[in-house]
Design an enzyme around this catalytic site. Structure first.
Site, PDB file in Angstrom:
ATOM      1  N   HIS A  74       6.445 -22.982 -44.037  1.00 23.03           N
ATOM      2  CA  HIS A  74       6.830 -23.486 -42.714  1.00 23.03           C
ATOM      3  C   HIS A  74       8.340 -23.396 -42.482  1.00 23.03           C
ATOM      4  O   HIS A  74       8.803 -22.871 -41.459  1.00 23.03           O
ATOM      5  CB  HIS A  74       6.334 -24.930 -42.570  1.00 23.03           C
ATOM      6  N   ASN A 166       2.276 -31.554 -31.253  1.00 23.66           N
ATOM      7  CA  ASN A 166       1.198 -30.601 -30.970  1.00 23.66           C
ATOM      8  C   ASN A 166      -0.117 -31.278 -30.596  1.00 23.66           C
ATOM      9  O   ASN A 166      -1.188 -30.767 -30.905  1.00 23.66           O
ATOM     10  CB  ASN A 166       0.968 -29.698 -32.186  1.00 23.66           C
ATOM     11  N   SER A 248       6.739 -26.549 -33.465  1.00 20.67           N
ATOM     12  CA  SER A 248       7.587 -26.253 -34.632  1.00 20.67           C
ATOM     13  C   SER A 248       8.292 -24.912 -34.495  1.00 20.67           C
ATOM     14  O   SER A 248       9.354 -24.706 -35.077  1.00 20.67           O
ATOM     15  CB  SER A 248       6.748 -26.200 -35.915  1.00 20.67           C
TER      16      SER A 248
END
Length: 308
Positions: A74, A166, A248
């Site tokens: 990530h 989200n 993100s």
């Protein structure tokens, strides 16, 4: 202008965000050179060929005393969106292609961590040269230590950008409920970033609420990836690149835009000025003016830099 040739990177044609931003024209005005963006996340794979030379030595709060290398993927994906090497005939280009990444690892191989470590990571980044702090993470629980850490960073003239969340706009069976706030995006002074898809529409997963300040490209974003990502990212290991979606991914575009503006403003720049310019130069979408779905609108680095 439309005639600008695209940078020579394998996946540049897939980087719709850079096309929307006219990145190659933007780079004639600013590349983010000299600006440090802290990525407080799962760590960053500094040795990735498309990040080499752009990653500073950071700090690891998950395995203290070790380099903050990424075991999830990530943070490396976020770092590439900001500062992947442009024009090297490989992979992708970062929007702030000459900015430097300060990696602070606060999330483990599963992408989980504690708000305590996030708070420590923010303070460490603030004390170690960060101009911008990117927080592509969040929780619906407010935390005093994290709130204080964010306030500390802002007091030190640092732009703090955080993912809006989200969970989408509406929750519940009839869609009557509102999504709970996402922290750190909802703390005072933080630039909360929602996401749009390549059509320009607000992404279905992007949170709505007073904590959304701007939106940026977040769907179908190709960027750098580690070779053994956690399976939950759904990436094809071994390629070194991966396409992900989420707020993100939108947040590092806002952080990169902040880096472009910081370099353009030069010595004596103020974080508050950078943030207000990001907001005032955005493309207004949805309801006229500010709204809780898209904030002030979609960031527009070219318009922002033209105002300098």
């Amino acid at each position: 202008t439309a005639s600008t040739t695209l940078s020579k990177d394998t996946y540049r044609s897939k980087q719709w965000a850079l096309t929307r931003f006219h990145a190659e024209s933007v780079w004639k005005k600013s590349t983010g050179a000299g600006v440090v963006v802290a990525v407080v996340d799962t760590g960053v794979r500094a040795g990735h060929p498309d990040l080499k030379g752009h990653v500073l030595s950071g700090r690891d709060y998950v395995d203290p005393g070790t380099p903050p290398t990424d075991q999830n993927g990530h943070g490396t994906h976020v770092a590439g969106i900001i500062a992947a090497v442009a024009g090297n005939r490989r992979g992708v280009a970062g929007l702030a292609k000459k900015a430097r990444i300060l990696p602070v690892r606060v999330l483990d191989s599963r992408g989980s961590g504690s708000s305590d470590d996030v708070a420590k990571g923010i303070i460490w980044a603030a004390d170690h040269g960060a101009d911008v702090i990117n927080l592509s993470l969040g929780a619906t629980q407010s935390d005093n230590a994290e709130r204080a850490a964010v306030a500390y960073a802002i007091s030190k003239n640092i732009v703090v950008a955080a993912a809006a969340g989200n969970d989408g706009c509406r929750v519940g069976l009839l869609g009557l409920g509102r999504t709970p706030p996402s922290y750190p995006a909802a703390y005072p002074g933080v630039l909360g970033v929602g996401a749009i898809s390549s059509s320009g529409a607000l992404a279905s997963y992007s949170d709505c609420g007073s904590w959304v300040d701007v939106v940026a490209p977040g769907s179908g974003i190709v960027s750098t990836m580690i070779d053994n990502p956690d399976s939950d990212l759904g990436c094809n290991a071994g390629v070194g690149y991966c396409t992900l979606s989420g707020t993100s991914m939108a947040t590092p575009y806002a952080s990169a835009a902040a880096a472009l503006e910081i370099q353009a403003l030069g010595k004596g720049w103020r974080a508050s000025t950078v943030q207000s310019r990001l907001q005032s130069s955005a493309d207004d979408v949805g309801a006229a003016g500010y709204d809780g779905d898209s904030g002030y609108g979609v960031i527009n680095p070219a318009r922002m830099l033209a105002a300098n």
